[in-house]
Write an enzyme that holds these catalytic residues in place. Sequence first.
Site, PDB file in Angstrom:
ATOM      1  N   ARG A   7       0.862  -1.290   0.026  1.00  0.00           N
ATOM      2  CA  ARG A   7       0.090  -0.030   0.177  1.00  0.00           C
ATOM      3  C   ARG A   7       0.809   1.180  -0.241  1.00  0.00           C
ATOM      4  NH1 ARG A   7      -4.680   0.437   4.147  1.00  0.00           N
ATOM      5  NH2 ARG A   7      -3.348   0.039   5.613  1.00  0.00           N
ATOM      6  N   THR A   9      -1.075   7.343  -0.589  1.00  0.00           N
ATOM      7  CA  THR A   9      -2.487   7.389  -1.630  1.00  0.00           C
ATOM      8  C   THR A   9      -3.172   6.075  -1.211  1.00  0.00           C
ATOM      9  OG1 THR A   9      -1.192   5.916  -3.284  1.00  0.00           O
ATOM     10  CG2 THR A   9      -1.142   8.404  -3.465  1.00  0.00           C
ATOM     11  N   ASP A  23      -2.372  -4.017  12.663  1.00  0.00           N
ATOM     12  CA  ASP A  23      -1.417  -4.365  11.433  1.00  0.00           C
ATOM     13  C   ASP A  23      -1.476  -5.917  11.209  1.00  0.00           C
ATOM     14  OD1 ASP A  23       0.618  -2.869   8.907  1.00  0.00           O
ATOM     15  OD2 ASP A  23       0.555  -4.998   9.533  1.00  0.00           O
ATOM     16  N   ASP A  53       2.123  -7.160  10.672  1.00  0.00           N
ATOM     17  CA  ASP A  53       3.198  -7.113  11.816  1.00  0.00           C
ATOM     18  C   ASP A  53       2.908  -7.953  12.913  1.00  0.00           C
ATOM     19  OD1 ASP A  53       4.771  -5.439  10.831  1.00  0.00           O
ATOM     20  OD2 ASP A  53       3.374  -3.444  11.447  1.00  0.00           O
TER      21      ASP A  53
HETATM   22  N1  URA Z   1      -4.389  -3.747   6.888  1.00  0.00           N
HETATM   23  C1  URA Z   1      -3.829  -4.141   8.423  1.00  0.00           C
HETATM   24  O1  URA Z   1      -2.965  -5.031   8.675  1.00  0.00           O
HETATM   25  N2  URA Z   1      -4.704  -3.846   9.245  1.00  0.00           N
HETATM   26  C2  URA Z   1      -5.778  -2.862   8.980  1.00  0.00           C
HETATM   27  O2  URA Z   1      -6.431  -2.490   9.888  1.00  0.00           O
HETATM   28  C3  URA Z   1      -5.976  -2.535   7.532  1.00  0.00           C
HETATM   29  C4  URA Z   1      -5.311  -3.108   6.744  1.00  0.00           C
END
Ligand code: URA
Length: 209
Positions: free
Chosen positions: A104, A108, A200, A203
């Site tokens: 990502r 943007t 995330d 992570d």
């Molecule tokens: N990606 C993630 O890992 N967590 C989110 O909340 C949104 C996208």
Amino acid sequence: MGNVHLIEHPLVQHKLTLMRKKEASTNSFRRLLNELAMLMAYEVTRDMQVQDIEIETPLEKMTAKVIDGKKLVFVSILRAGGGILDGMLSVVPGARVGHIGLYRDPKTLTAVEYYFKMPQHMHDRDVIVVDPMLATGNSAIAAVDRLKELGPKSIKFVCLLTCPEGIKALQTAHPDVPIYTAAIDRQLNDHGYILPGLGDAGDRIFGTK
Ligand code: URA
């Protein structure tokens, strides 16, 4: 919401709750994701075709049903998709596997492709795309756009968590792709994270933060 399968099984909901907790360790997060993926595989493969084969039990011959796992392709969106992929493969070990690398752009939030590797003869196969989080929908849309170029028989999308924004985006771009999820959370924040969510996913799976 049409074409969205919310998997409300108590085992799924219980494990998801444990994963959401901020104190869940990397180890337990990964293990729970694995278990959840197995349970979700059960739902998403419910309409898989079976064929009859002749077998022999210790007592007599019979006609019994089998799936053709090789016709199925799990497509993992790197890197977090790997967490779901492992669990799904433990239930359908014969499935083929494809990978799409998308990151990502933090400014943007659009998806940028850096890797794409699929099995051959995709037109003969049913595809299940896996990514734990359907957030903005940008990665999912980009992945499905690319996969459709190869003309698979069908495409389904499996995530752990999504939100109304993600569902709307994917369904607008690809109304023919059913979404399987364990929860539909409240909203996205300004950074494209799902609230309340689980943080995330990459992570948390890999312990990188
Ligand atoms: N990606 C993630 O890992 N967590 C989110 O909340 C949104 C996208």
